[in-house]
Design an enzyme around this catalytic site. Sequence first.
Site, PDB file in Angstrom:
ATOM      1  N   ASN A  40       0.894  -0.951  -0.303  1.00 18.62           N
ATOM      2  CA  ASN A  40       0.080   0.204  -0.239  1.00 18.62           C
ATOM      3  C   ASN A  40       0.938   1.251   0.013  1.00 18.62           C
ATOM      4  O   ASN A  40       1.818   1.596  -0.888  1.00 18.62           O
ATOM      5  CB  ASN A  40      -0.640   0.602   1.235  1.00 18.62           C
ATOM      6  CG  ASN A  40      -0.570  -0.116   2.685  1.00 18.62           C
ATOM      7  OD1 ASN A  40       0.016  -1.688   3.019  1.00 18.62           O
ATOM      8  ND2 ASN A  40      -0.794   0.555   3.344  1.00 18.62           N
ATOM      9  N   ASP A  41       0.832   2.061   1.095  1.00 18.42           N
ATOM     10  CA  ASP A  41       1.405   3.372   0.668  1.00 18.42           C
ATOM     11  C   ASP A  41       2.633   3.917   0.338  1.00 18.42           C
ATOM     12  O   ASP A  41       4.084   2.857   0.983  1.00 18.42           O
ATOM     13  CB  ASP A  41       1.376   4.340   2.276  1.00 18.42           C
ATOM     14  CG  ASP A  41      -0.569   4.135   2.572  1.00 18.42           C
ATOM     15  OD1 ASP A  41      -1.044   3.300   2.672  1.00 18.42           O
ATOM     16  OD2 ASP A  41      -0.478   4.708   4.401  1.00 18.42           O
TER      17      ASP A  41
END
Length: 468
Positions: A40-41
């Site tokens: 993700n991020d």
Amino acid sequence: MTLPSRWPAILQAVMKGQPRALADSHYPQWHAAPVTGLMNDPNGFIWFAGRYHLFYQWNPLDCEHRFKCWGHWSSADLVHWQHEPMALMPDEEYDRNGCYSGSAVDNEGVLTLCYTGNVKFDDGNRTAWQSLAVEQPDGSFKKLGPVLALPEGYTGHVRDPKVWQHNREWYMVLGAQDLQKRGKVLLFKSADLHTWASCGEIAGHGVNGLMDAGYMWECPDLFALDGTYVLICCPQGLAREPHRYLNTYPAAWMSGAFDYANAAFDHGALHELDAGFEFYAPQTTLAEDGRRILIGWMGVPDGEEMLQPTRTHGWMHQMTCPRELRYHDGKLWQTPARELEALREGEQRWQGFASDAPELDATRLEFELNTSHVNVDFGGALRLTVDDQGLRLERASLKNGEILTRYWLGDVSHLRVLCDRSSVEIFINHGEGVMSSRYFPDHPARVRFEGASDITLRYWSLRAYMIE
């Protein structure tokens, strides 16, 4: 106390998972994606010692939001990336439930990571420790431990430090939630990265007259750009509007004047950063030549992500392409980083009625389109409509087949579209707006143009590049 090592399980997961991921027809050909598991991020995006470094949230063990490590890639040119040793793993008491997002800085020639150590308790409560780690000669990172405990007056949802230096002082913005469950951005100051003093709240609910601003602000990033200051953030809990903030959680920006002496950010209204289906947790860095470069996660938490078909192949999500930012006429403009032009092969041009245009291979494609009215079909799985109102992007819900729509309102004259096997990034009017989306067509997928309007088309195949 150091927790038991998960290295054997991680190594086994990568060896078993990477062949499955690479065999998936939806695995990207030129975007960054995990070799296995859930990514993700973007974290710690920085130009350091002649290379870009991009760290990322990664669970190598399965496609779930748990056991968050920091993976690590590096590149000299934003196009050719290579794997670096894993940077962080949740193996200490202060980060036992995840090494959450953060940033990287050059501290007198030492690449230093600033991240959130997440700790959850059996009673459902949690806390957060802002922590440091420094690079070692072999490319690994040594944890230095926490440098900032949970600030008073806030819940355990305080995370995602973005750190920078100004006039030999260090500054940090943090996403936070106050005890009344309202989203905030906090500012801290330090002389040495280890001892931090609170400078108060600079954005969020109740700051500068902003109300109903959601219950948590994640991933703040404050920077100077073309004579103003821009704050990028991810407010959770914003009310949906008819044509914006339609994702479970949006990414947004605001601009204004930042006063270092008084630790005050006099900003304007909140704007959506990307109007597509998948875009979250963007982070920026300065290139060596002074450009501000952004990379985002082409995903959204807590939406339909767990229904994406790549999960059955053991991998999930990808990054956006790197983008150059500029601020002009009160707007934040985004364009693909100029380095990406090195991927282009075999330029072709065409002009005529949209319905007569050639079908294009959607696998690895870039095209520029001059028109104000057209329909574009991406492999039967994503549909773009351009008309007098602006853009509409439509696809079927993975949950129930309902047609979902995202909007960009305004006059349209030019589109630049970047396609990979399961992603589309649409840059509107040379960067005035962007719509980023995943989609999952049956391959080989084709891009088809429809309508009676005259269009001018310029297009390229893009070279495949796998992370080495």
